[in-house]
Design an enzyme around this catalytic site. Structure first.
Site, PDB file in Angstrom:
ATOM      1  N   GLU A 140      27.604 -85.290  -8.395  1.00  9.47           N
ATOM      2  CA  GLU A 140      27.177 -86.060  -9.557  1.00  9.47           C
ATOM      3  C   GLU A 140      28.168 -85.940 -10.705  1.00  9.47           C
ATOM      4  OE1 GLU A 140      23.260 -86.339 -12.513  1.00  9.47           O
ATOM      5  OE2 GLU A 140      23.558 -84.583 -11.235  1.00  9.47           O
ATOM      6  N   GLU A 237      14.922 -88.895 -14.576  1.00 13.53           N
ATOM      7  CA  GLU A 237      15.405 -87.573 -14.980  1.00 13.53           C
ATOM      8  C   GLU A 237      15.625 -87.577 -16.490  1.00 13.53           C
ATOM      9  OE1 GLU A 237      18.537 -84.192 -13.420  1.00 13.53           O
ATOM     10  OE2 GLU A 237      19.330 -86.144 -14.017  1.00 13.53           O
TER      11      GLU A 237
END
Length: 267
Positions: A140, A237
């Site tokens: 990520e 998130e």
């Protein structure tokens, strides 16, 4: 609209993980994901997942002995034993609860050549271990404002690493929040990255709160994700501005507008 996953690293943090899974199911989410579940017994987590029917999209390897100051160690030269120990732990835990993905954060390296070589070697190890259990590894890009000197900040850097490692179970975690801060042009970047995608996440920008506030029109982004043919989950998130429950108006509204209610992904 896509099928939404609740990230329990930020949502329902006042609850133990098994109870947070149950809360996410009651709220209408189609899946869950988390950061570091290791303080909870795998049996209790798996029971909650089976009881609710929610899949666990993914977990993270540990941040490192220095916690947030490390922000992961997968790309840190000289700490290969530590990194691989965390990978082994995550593979065992994810396999026990039936998770799909393991995020192996690179850490704060300043992106030196030595760090990238370390990253690729550790990812090759991780992909071999995870592949034996039917799991994916995801990497990520993280924005430099929230995590200065983090090894990966751009989507293209992650794709370069994925191509170099060449493992079929190494995928891209595309976080719209981080990418908007660093690069913008979200829908076109998602389209270009589609062959590499392992998971998508989102949050309001710039405060990382609910997606119905801030500078990103997520209704447009989610419509584009559907049009691309993405069948995976899309992970919420974000840090709730107040309580998790108080901020779920966006989920109820978008499920209502979509007219289909929560449903599981086919991915």
């Amino acid at each position: 609209m896509p099928s939404f996953s609740a990230n329990l690293g930020f949502m329902w943090r006042e609850l133990p993980l098994p109870e947070a899974i149950r809360a996410a199911a009651r709220a209408g989410f189609s899946a869950v994901e988390c950061h570091w579940p290791y303080e909870f017994a795998t049996e209790a987590v798996r029971t909650a997942l089976e009881e609710t029917g929610l899949p666990m999209v993914g977990i993270n390897t540990r941040q490192g002995v220095n916690g947030p100051d490390d922000y992961g160690v997968t790309a840190m030269p000289g700490r290969e034993d530590e990194a691989r120990g965390y990978i082994d732990e995550a593979v065992a835990y994810a396999s026990a609860i039936g998770a799909m993905n393991i995020n192996a954060p690179a850490g704060k390296t300043g992106r030196t050549d030595e760090a990238e070589r370390t990253f690729r070697a550790n990812l090759s190890y991780a992909c071999e271990k995870a592949g034996a259990k039917g799991l994916n590894i995801v990497i990520e890009p993280i924005n430099q404002r929230d995590a200065p000197r983090f090894h990966l900040s751009l989507v293209e850097q992650a794709i370069e690493t994925i191509d170099a490692v060449g493992a079929p179970n190494l995928r891209l975690m595309f976080d719209c929040y981080h990418t908007q801060i660093m690069q913008g042009d979200l829908t076109r970047r998602l389209e270009a990255a589609l062959p590499y995608l392992g998971h998508i996440q989102f949050a309001g920008v710039p405060l990382r709160r609910e997606p119905d506030e801030g500078e990103v029109n997520y209704r447009h982004v989610f419509t584009a994700i559907d049009a691309m043919g993405w069948t995976g989950f899309v992970g919420a998130e974000y840090r709730p501005a107040r309580s998790t429950e108080a901020g779920l108006g966006w989920l109820r509204e978008w499920i209502r507008l979509d007219g289909r209610g929560p449903q599981a992904s086919t991915r």
